[in-house]
Write a protein that holds these residues in place. Structure first.
Motif, PDB file in Angstrom:
ATOM      1  N   LEU A 149       0.774  -1.230   0.010  1.00  0.00           N
ATOM      2  CA  LEU A 149      -0.048  -0.218   0.089  1.00  0.00           C
ATOM      3  C   LEU A 149       0.941   1.328  -0.102  1.00  0.00           C
ATOM      4  CD1 LEU A 149      -2.527  -1.064   2.643  1.00  0.00           C
ATOM      5  CD2 LEU A 149      -2.866  -1.089   0.248  1.00  0.00           C
ATOM      6  N   PRO A 150       0.458   2.405  -0.702  1.00  0.00           N
ATOM      7  CA  PRO A 150       1.102   3.756  -0.741  1.00  0.00           C
ATOM      8  C   PRO A 150       0.990   4.221   0.813  1.00  0.00           C
ATOM      9  CG  PRO A 150      -0.998   3.857  -1.782  1.00  0.00           C
ATOM     10  CD  PRO A 150      -0.767   2.367  -1.458  1.00  0.00           C
ATOM     11  N   ASP A 151       1.897   5.145   0.669  1.00  0.00           N
ATOM     12  CA  ASP A 151       1.730   6.016   1.983  1.00  0.00           C
ATOM     13  C   ASP A 151       1.717   5.645   3.414  1.00  0.00           C
ATOM     14  OD1 ASP A 151       1.651   8.279   0.080  1.00  0.00           O
ATOM     15  OD2 ASP A 151      -0.663   7.901  -0.256  1.00  0.00           O
ATOM     16  N   THR A 152       2.416   4.427   3.551  1.00  0.00           N
ATOM     17  CA  THR A 152       2.347   3.735   4.847  1.00  0.00           C
ATOM     18  C   THR A 152       3.831   3.622   5.359  1.00  0.00           C
ATOM     19  OG1 THR A 152       2.495   1.521   3.680  1.00  0.00           O
ATOM     20  CG2 THR A 152       0.416   2.555   4.320  1.00  0.00           C
ATOM     21  N   GLY A 153       4.814   4.192   4.732  1.00  0.00           N
ATOM     22  CA  GLY A 153       6.094   4.299   5.147  1.00  0.00           C
ATOM     23  C   GLY A 153       6.643   2.840   4.881  1.00  0.00           C
ATOM     24  N   ARG A 154       7.465   2.202   5.465  1.00  0.00           N
ATOM     25  CA  ARG A 154       8.132   1.168   5.191  1.00  0.00           C
ATOM     26  C   ARG A 154       7.364  -0.154   5.228  1.00  0.00           C
ATOM     27  NH1 ARG A 154      10.830  -2.662   8.169  1.00  0.00           N
ATOM     28  NH2 ARG A 154      10.461  -1.404  10.249  1.00  0.00           N
ATOM     29  N   GLU A 155       7.489  -0.992   4.097  1.00  0.00           N
ATOM     30  CA  GLU A 155       6.486  -2.143   4.188  1.00  0.00           C
ATOM     31  C   GLU A 155       6.898  -3.116   4.997  1.00  0.00           C
ATOM     32  OE1 GLU A 155       3.755  -4.722   2.205  1.00  0.00           O
ATOM     33  OE2 GLU A 155       4.038  -2.786   2.356  1.00  0.00           O
ATOM     34  N   ARG A 156       5.974  -3.323   5.953  1.00  0.00           N
ATOM     35  CA  ARG A 156       6.105  -4.317   7.038  1.00  0.00           C
ATOM     36  C   ARG A 156       5.045  -4.602   7.617  1.00  0.00           C
ATOM     37  NH1 ARG A 156       5.569  -0.971  11.912  1.00  0.00           N
ATOM     38  NH2 ARG A 156       5.201   1.222  11.143  1.00  0.00           N
ATOM     39  N   ASN A 157       4.897  -5.533   8.510  1.00  0.00           N
ATOM     40  CA  ASN A 157       3.567  -6.140   9.134  1.00  0.00           C
ATOM     41  C   ASN A 157       2.860  -6.757   7.816  1.00  0.00           C
ATOM     42  OD1 ASN A 157       3.307  -3.134  11.183  1.00  0.00           O
ATOM     43  ND2 ASN A 157       4.789  -5.099  11.484  1.00  0.00           N
ATOM     44  N   VAL A 158       3.427  -7.543   7.410  1.00  0.00           N
ATOM     45  CA  VAL A 158       2.758  -8.254   5.886  1.00  0.00           C
ATOM     46  C   VAL A 158       2.229  -9.444   6.684  1.00  0.00           C
ATOM     47  CG1 VAL A 158       4.148  -6.913   4.412  1.00  0.00           C
ATOM     48  CG2 VAL A 158       4.945  -9.107   5.254  1.00  0.00           C
ATOM     49  N   TYR A 188      -7.464  -1.203  -5.319  1.00  0.00           N
ATOM     50  CA  TYR A 188      -6.581  -1.623  -6.606  1.00  0.00           C
ATOM     51  C   TYR A 188      -7.483  -2.607  -7.226  1.00  0.00           C
ATOM     52  CZ  TYR A 188      -2.088   0.424  -5.701  1.00  0.00           C
ATOM     53  OH  TYR A 188      -0.839   1.382  -5.588  1.00  0.00           O
ATOM     54  N   ARG A 189      -7.402  -2.702  -8.557  1.00  0.00           N
ATOM     55  CA  ARG A 189      -8.045  -3.979  -9.327  1.00  0.00           C
ATOM     56  C   ARG A 189      -6.570  -5.044  -9.646  1.00  0.00           C
ATOM     57  NH1 ARG A 189     -11.778  -4.540 -13.972  1.00  0.00           N
ATOM     58  NH2 ARG A 189     -13.409  -5.510 -12.661  1.00  0.00           N
ATOM     59  N   LEU A 422       3.974   3.528 -10.401  1.00  0.00           N
ATOM     60  CA  LEU A 422       3.916   2.496 -11.649  1.00  0.00           C
ATOM     61  C   LEU A 422       2.517   2.433 -12.125  1.00  0.00           C
ATOM     62  CD1 LEU A 422       6.234  -0.424 -10.614  1.00  0.00           C
ATOM     63  CD2 LEU A 422       6.762   1.207 -12.197  1.00  0.00           C
ATOM     64  N   THR A 423       1.481   2.413 -11.238  1.00  0.00           N
ATOM     65  CA  THR A 423       0.219   2.498 -11.614  1.00  0.00           C
ATOM     66  C   THR A 423      -0.401   3.846 -12.031  1.00  0.00           C
ATOM     67  OG1 THR A 423      -0.600   2.539  -9.409  1.00  0.00           O
ATOM     68  CG2 THR A 423      -0.277   0.291 -10.326  1.00  0.00           C
ATOM     69  N   ARG A 424       0.256   4.721 -11.021  1.00  0.00           N
ATOM     70  CA  ARG A 424      -0.468   6.080 -11.432  1.00  0.00           C
ATOM     71  C   ARG A 424       0.184   6.496 -12.842  1.00  0.00           C
ATOM     72  NH1 ARG A 424       2.424   9.774  -7.821  1.00  0.00           N
ATOM     73  NH2 ARG A 424       3.822   9.655  -9.110  1.00  0.00           N
ATOM     74  N   GLU A 425       1.374   6.315 -13.319  1.00  0.00           N
ATOM     75  CA  GLU A 425       1.887   6.673 -14.472  1.00  0.00           C
ATOM     76  C   GLU A 425       1.710   5.655 -15.443  1.00  0.00           C
ATOM     77  OE1 GLU A 425       3.185   9.621 -14.664  1.00  0.00           O
ATOM     78  OE2 GLU A 425       2.777  10.012 -12.374  1.00  0.00           O
ATOM     79  N   GLU A 444      -4.184  -2.814 -11.587  1.00  0.00           N
ATOM     80  CA  GLU A 444      -4.638  -1.809 -12.391  1.00  0.00           C
ATOM     81  C   GLU A 444      -4.346  -2.148 -13.828  1.00  0.00           C
ATOM     82  OE1 GLU A 444      -6.755   1.152 -11.248  1.00  0.00           O
ATOM     83  OE2 GLU A 444      -6.780  -0.285  -9.361  1.00  0.00           O
ATOM     84  N   LYS A 445      -3.928  -1.286 -14.741  1.00  0.00           N
ATOM     85  CA  LYS A 445      -3.491  -1.607 -16.088  1.00  0.00           C
ATOM     86  C   LYS A 445      -1.971  -2.033 -16.327  1.00  0.00           C
ATOM     87  CE  LYS A 445      -6.939   1.855 -17.562  1.00  0.00           C
ATOM     88  NZ  LYS A 445      -7.963   0.999 -17.952  1.00  0.00           N
ATOM     89  N   THR A 446      -1.221  -2.265 -15.160  1.00  0.00           N
ATOM     90  CA  THR A 446       0.115  -2.534 -15.365  1.00  0.00           C
ATOM     91  C   THR A 446       0.457  -3.807 -15.058  1.00  0.00           C
ATOM     92  OG1 THR A 446       0.763  -0.181 -14.811  1.00  0.00           O
ATOM     93  CG2 THR A 446       2.542  -1.699 -14.676  1.00  0.00           C
ATOM     94  N   PRO A 447       1.013  -4.741 -16.107  1.00  0.00           N
ATOM     95  CA  PRO A 447       1.254  -6.242 -15.878  1.00  0.00           C
ATOM     96  C   PRO A 447       2.684  -6.155 -15.046  1.00  0.00           C
ATOM     97  CG  PRO A 447       0.602  -5.872 -18.042  1.00  0.00           C
ATOM     98  CD  PRO A 447       0.794  -4.652 -17.408  1.00  0.00           C
ATOM     99  N   LEU A 448       2.778  -6.930 -14.034  1.00  0.00           N
ATOM    100  CA  LEU A 448       4.302  -7.235 -13.309  1.00  0.00           C
ATOM    101  C   LEU A 448       4.582  -8.721 -13.314  1.00  0.00           C
ATOM    102  CD1 LEU A 448       2.219  -4.977 -11.159  1.00  0.00           C
ATOM    103  CD2 LEU A 448       4.487  -4.691 -10.339  1.00  0.00           C
ATOM    104  N   VAL A 449       5.563  -8.858 -13.944  1.00  0.00           N
ATOM    105  CA  VAL A 449       6.167 -10.263 -14.282  1.00  0.00           C
ATOM    106  C   VAL A 449       7.432 -10.459 -13.334  1.00  0.00           C
ATOM    107  CG1 VAL A 449       6.846 -11.708 -15.943  1.00  0.00           C
ATOM    108  CG2 VAL A 449       5.029 -10.073 -16.510  1.00  0.00           C
ATOM    109  N   ASN A 450       7.606 -11.439 -12.672  1.00  0.00           N
ATOM    110  CA  ASN A 450       8.629 -11.967 -11.686  1.00  0.00           C
ATOM    111  C   ASN A 450       9.202 -13.234 -12.717  1.00  0.00           C
ATOM    112  OD1 ASN A 450      10.157 -11.233  -9.224  1.00  0.00           O
ATOM    113  ND2 ASN A 450      10.004 -13.203  -9.118  1.00  0.00           N
TER     114      ASN A 450
END
Length: 503
Positions: A149-158, A188-189, A422-425, A444-450
């Motif tokens: 999620l955006p605007d939450t600081g460091r990604e933690r407590n996942v 998000y979708r 990435l999704t906004r732009e 959203e409209k952006t594919p992410l492939v790992n």
């Protein structure tokens, strides 16, 4: 039409963390509104204490609608999970409504802020989704978020197994996932599933100076899902997602670009490095696949020492196609920070016709935890804006969305803010390579492939060592995962795209 009020993170207590006036304001709105039921996605109390549960039981009775309540990490502190069942209700359950079902599942770990839907609960959730597979609307509710999620600081407590849970929900056609936890409202979708995160309803701890809020979710008869974030100030932000109809993708016109994406070759003299597998992959690339570009998403070598870099350079110099390599965390251990630039150069923006490849450095010295940073995020946003007239491909090492069969601990510490950029732009494609397993998902409209590991024995992919083959057409992108030894392939993802192609 079904209307749902989605609240979360009330943090009811006698202490200053609880804002009773905000709770009453939102509850009064809900009671006056035309809602079919209410979902509370956890952190009902602040410390899981008996006196807080006693008050919470009283406060929740103010809600004059059918109510589903899920425990949060604060609720299970001090053995609060037993008090939750006594004062509020079951930790896991099913609620059926017209044309739909809600399956709620406890994602908490006692006395930890992190989450987990463990073995027994995971199997229970899978069984419930199979049982109600015929429902038009399938909703899963839990406390912890499954995408950053955006605007939450460091990604933690996942959620430790967020990748497995995300994969399970997508495979079973879940329409909506509701959660709380991070005190930030967001929608998000993800593929065909809407992920609605509620902000905090009545906790004083909001982020970035925000105010208390709740979500209004509308399930339309035609399958549309509408989510409105409503703040106590009266401000509203609405997102609407039409239903995704089954479709057959047929490429139009000729193939415009072919990418081979790989990661985690981990070249070394250790027994875990499969030299013959990598040799076979390079031969396949040159003789059979003939891509326009080969992208390596990091961990080229196992350790940043010159002997390993010399070997890696010998391997990758044999590839005839254009190459773009970004460093992984293994690559910049020891002297690797300088050796990477000496052998592979500093990653630069690469333009191939209408395609622009934007490398992003996320690896940090001597740690598997990555970060793009606030300056890096601004640069990324500027690059995506500057090249908005081309098909943009962002290349980096660390995965942004969780990966199945991998313990998620927030390996990219600012993943939420990076995903927002990435999704906004509207980045057209994002390629990553961390976690030892392949995975593809569209946010959203952006594919992410790992990419999985191409030649390292210590991976997490049941399909073995693999690399990805990506073909881009005028209106679709097709991704196949290719088995590195045998060359057999399986479809990893196929997505409709909008590129700057006037053909």
């Amino acid at each position: 039409m079904i209307r749902i009020a989605h609240i979360s993170d009330t943090h009811i207590t006698s202490e200053s963390a609880y804002k009773g006036y905000a709770y009453d304001l939102i509850v009064n709105e809900i009671n006056r509104g035309n809602f079919d039921f209410v979902i509370h996605t956890g952190d009902v109390t602040n410390q899981g204490l008996r006196e807080e549960y006693e008050r919470a039981s009283y406060e929740l009775k103010k809600i004059q609608k059918p109510l589903i309540v899920i425990p949060g990490n604060h609720d299970v502190r001090n053995v609060g999970y037993e008090l939750f069942e006594k004062f509020i209700g079951p930790l896991n359950g099913v609620f059926e409504f017209r044309d739909g079902v809600i399956v709620w599942v406890d994602s908490t770990i006692p006395d930890l802020s992190d989450g987990r839907i463990g073995g027994y609960k995971f199997k229970w959730l899978k069984k419930r989704l199979e049982e109600y597979s015929d429902r038009k609307f399938k909703i899963v509710a839990s406390h912890h978020h499954i995408v950053p999620l955006p605007d939450t600081g460091r990604e933690r407590n996942v959620l430790f197994n967020a990748g497995d849970v995300l994969d399970l929900l997508l495979r079973h056609g879940v329409n909506l996932y509701t959660c709380g936890h991070k005190h930030v409202p967001n929608v998000y979708r993800v593929e065909d599933m809407v992920v609605a995160n509620a902000g905090c309803t009545s906790c004083r701890k909001t982020r970035k100076g925000d105010v208390n809020s709740y979500n209004i979710i509308t399930l339309h008869d035609d399958g549309r899902i509408e989510v409105t974030i409503r703040r106590v100030t009266g401000e509203e932000l609405k997102k609407e997602y039409p239903p995704v109809r089954p479709k057959i993708f047929v490429p139009r016109g000729k193939r415009l670009l072919r990418i081979v994406q790989m990661s985690e070759s981990n070249v070394s003299d250790r027994i875990y490095f499969r030299r013959k597998v990598l040799e076979n992959v390079i031969r396949t690339i040159n003789e059979r696949l003939k891509p326009d570009i080969v992208i390596h998403c990091g961990d080229v070598v196992d350790m940043g020492i010159e002997r390993y870099y010399e070997k890696a350079y010998e391997f990758y110099e044999k590839i005839g196609a254009e190459k773009l390599v970004v460093p992984g965390h293994n690559d910049i251990t020891y002297l690797g920070y300088d050796l990477f630039k000496e052998y592979f150069g500093k990653p630069k923006i690469l333009e191939l016709g209408k395609f622009t490849f934007i490398p992003v450095i996320s690896a940090q010295y001597e740690t598997p935890i990555g970060v793009v940073g606030r300056i890096g995020q601004k640069k990324l946003a500027r690059h995506l804006e500057d090249y908005s007239e081309s098909f943009t491909v962002v290349v980096m090492h660390h995965n942004i969305v969780p990966i199945p069969k991998s313990r998620e601990v927030g390996f990219l510490e600012d993943a939420g803010d990076v995903l927002k950029v990435l999704t906004r732009e509207k980045a057209n494609l994002v390629l990553t390579g961390h976690g030892g397993n392949s995975f593809g998902v569209k946010v959203e409209k952006t594919p992410l492939v790992n990419a999985g590991s191409v030649s390292w024995e210590l991976h997490r992919n049941p399909y073995g060592n693999t690399f990805n083959l990506i073909d881009v057409y005028r209106d679709i992108a097709v991704v196949f995962e290719v088995q590195a030894t045998w060359g057999s392939g399986r479809l990893l993802g196929i997505w409709k795209i909008k590129g700057p192609f006037n053909l």
